[in-house]
Design an enzyme around this catalytic site. Structure first.
Site, mmCIF file in Angstrom:
data_model
loop_
_atom_site.group_PDB
_atom_site.id
_atom_site.type_symbol
_atom_site.label_atom_id
_atom_site.label_comp_id
_atom_site.label_asym_id
_atom_site.label_seq_id
_atom_site.Cartn_x
_atom_site.Cartn_y
_atom_site.Cartn_z
ATOM 1 N N GLU A 106 6.552 64.861 72.485
ATOM 2 C CA GLU A 106 7.185 63.993 71.484
ATOM 3 C C GLU A 106 8.696 64.170 71.492
ATOM 4 O OE1 GLU A 106 5.450 64.098 67.552
ATOM 5 O OE2 GLU A 106 7.083 62.909 66.697
ATOM 6 N N GLU A 141 -0.076 71.281 66.903
ATOM 7 C CA GLU A 141 1.351 71.335 67.239
ATOM 8 C C GLU A 141 1.580 72.723 67.826
ATOM 9 O OE1 GLU A 141 4.115 69.941 64.302
ATOM 10 O OE2 GLU A 141 3.073 68.029 64.120
ATOM 11 N N ASP A 192 -1.621 63.831 61.563
ATOM 12 C CA ASP A 192 -1.164 64.297 60.252
ATOM 13 C C ASP A 192 -0.025 63.398 59.757
ATOM 14 O OD1 ASP A 192 0.852 65.215 61.899
ATOM 15 O OD2 ASP A 192 0.950 67.218 61.012
ATOM 16 N N SER A 193 0.381 62.447 60.601
ATOM 17 C CA SER A 193 1.300 61.388 60.153
ATOM 18 C C SER A 193 0.651 60.590 59.016
ATOM 19 C CB SER A 193 1.675 60.464 61.309
ATOM 20 O OG SER A 193 0.530 60.032 62.010
ATOM 21 N N LYS A 224 -6.055 68.420 67.806
ATOM 22 C CA LYS A 224 -4.688 68.574 68.321
ATOM 23 C C LYS A 224 -3.979 69.623 67.482
ATOM 24 C CE LYS A 224 -1.165 65.500 67.692
ATOM 25 N NZ LYS A 224 -0.147 66.358 67.031
ATOM 26 N N ASP A 235 -5.990 65.811 64.064
ATOM 27 C CA ASP A 235 -4.707 66.514 64.152
ATOM 28 C C ASP A 235 -4.672 67.584 63.064
ATOM 29 O OD1 ASP A 235 -2.147 66.989 64.998
ATOM 30 O OD2 ASP A 235 -1.263 65.234 64.025
HETATM 31 O O1 KIV Z 1 0.628 62.856 63.592
HETATM 32 C C1 KIV Z 1 0.847 62.077 64.522
HETATM 33 O O2 KIV Z 1 0.748 60.842 64.382
HETATM 34 C C2 KIV Z 1 1.249 62.642 65.799
HETATM 35 C C3 KIV Z 1 1.646 61.701 66.878
HETATM 36 C C4 KIV Z 1 2.971 61.115 66.590
HETATM 37 C C5 KIV Z 1 1.606 62.328 68.219
HETATM 38 O O3 KIV Z 1 1.259 63.823 65.948
#
Ligand code: KIV
Length: 271
Positions: free
Chosen positions: A181, A114, A43-44, A112, A82
């Site tokens: 993280e 959080e 989600d970055s 993934k 994510d």
């Molecule tokens: O969104 C992302 O890129 C992440 C990583 C930094 C683990 O969650």
């Protein structure tokens, strides 16, 4: 067959697991061909490619579309979607549906989340349904408003022990790996020792089973990157060079040259 949950479990402890983010087909292809084990459609993407100030505005549709693009370009790596803010943790059936879309429609191999106390039961349910879950503890950026910023987590014994307990709870719930993280390296090392599933660190020191970074940081495309990241190329300078070269060539008349053009001999005058 793409890298599996079992492949990662076997690799952990013997060899380091590599994970990078990617958000589109051309970069996913580069990451995959380089032999990276896992591609995280993080989600970055909110900051890295969508122009948002944080990850919070990222939608399920954006994640699905980006995940599908990455999956289409990936042959070997495991593709992990994510899950964006509030796409899980509110209503169980909605969360299952959102996660399911990533596997059914976008062809991700896993999701993934959080993680926190609120994701233990959900992780169990998703795993029960055949959706592999990567957990994520330590700094969970979707909580930055609550945390007061993007700060290191697990910096005292109480919070480090809570993190360890949550790591164990998610392992027990069936998560196949755990991202840690921005936590002290000694905390990450102890959590890695205490659980059997692979840990993948970012800003968590050298003793996790694997490492992950944001691709824009690795490429040198980010204006700012955290101290625990590193730049392994200067892709931004190369892109700038290409765009400037194009502009100059068009302005000077060098482009397009004769090899870029076609003249139809049969056509004489059309006006
Ligand atoms: O969104 C992302 O890129 C992440 C990583 C930094 C683990 O969650």
């Amino acid at each position: 067959m793409a890298t599996t949950v079992q492949d990662l479990a076997e690799k952990a402890g013997d060899e380091r697991i590599t994970m990078l983010t990617a958000y589109d087909a051309p970069t996913a292809e580069i990451v995959d061909e380089a032999g990276v084990d896992v591609i995280l459609v993080g989600d970055s993407m909110g900051n890295a490619v969508l122009g948002y100030d944080s990850t919070l505005p990222v939608t399920v549709e954006e994640t699905q579309s980006r995940t599908a693009a990455v999956a289409r370009a990936t042959d070997e790596a495991m593709v992990v979607a994510d899950m964006p803010f509030l796409s899980y943790g509110v209503d169980e059936s909605e969360a299952i549906e959102n996660c399911g879309r990533m596997l059914k429609e976008a062809e991700a191999n896993a999701v993934k989340l959080e993680s926190g106390p609120h994701t233990v039961e959900l992780t169990e349910r998703l795993v029960e349904l055949g959706i592999p879950v990567m957990a994520h503890l330590g700094l969970t950026p979707q909580r930055f408003n609550q945390l007061g910023g993007y700060f290191r987590q697990g910096t005292d014994e109480e919070s480090a022990s809570e993190m360890l307990e949550l790591a164990k709870a998610h392992e027990e719930a069936g998560a196949f790996s755990l991202v840690l993280e921005h936590v002290p390296s000694n905390v990450a090392a102890q959590i890695t020792d205490a659980i059997d599933i692979p840990t993948i660190g970012i800003g968590a020191g050298p003793d996790t089973d694997g490492q992950v970074l944001v691709l824009n940081d690795v490429f040198g495309l980010s204006d700012r990157s955290p101290y625990f990241s590193d730049q392994f190329g200067d892709v931004k300078a190369e892109m700038e060079r290409a765009v400037e070269g194009y502009r100059e060539a068009v302005e000077s008349g060098e482009f397009p040259a004769s090899e870029h053009s076609y003249e139809e001999a049969e056509i004489d005058e059309i006006y």
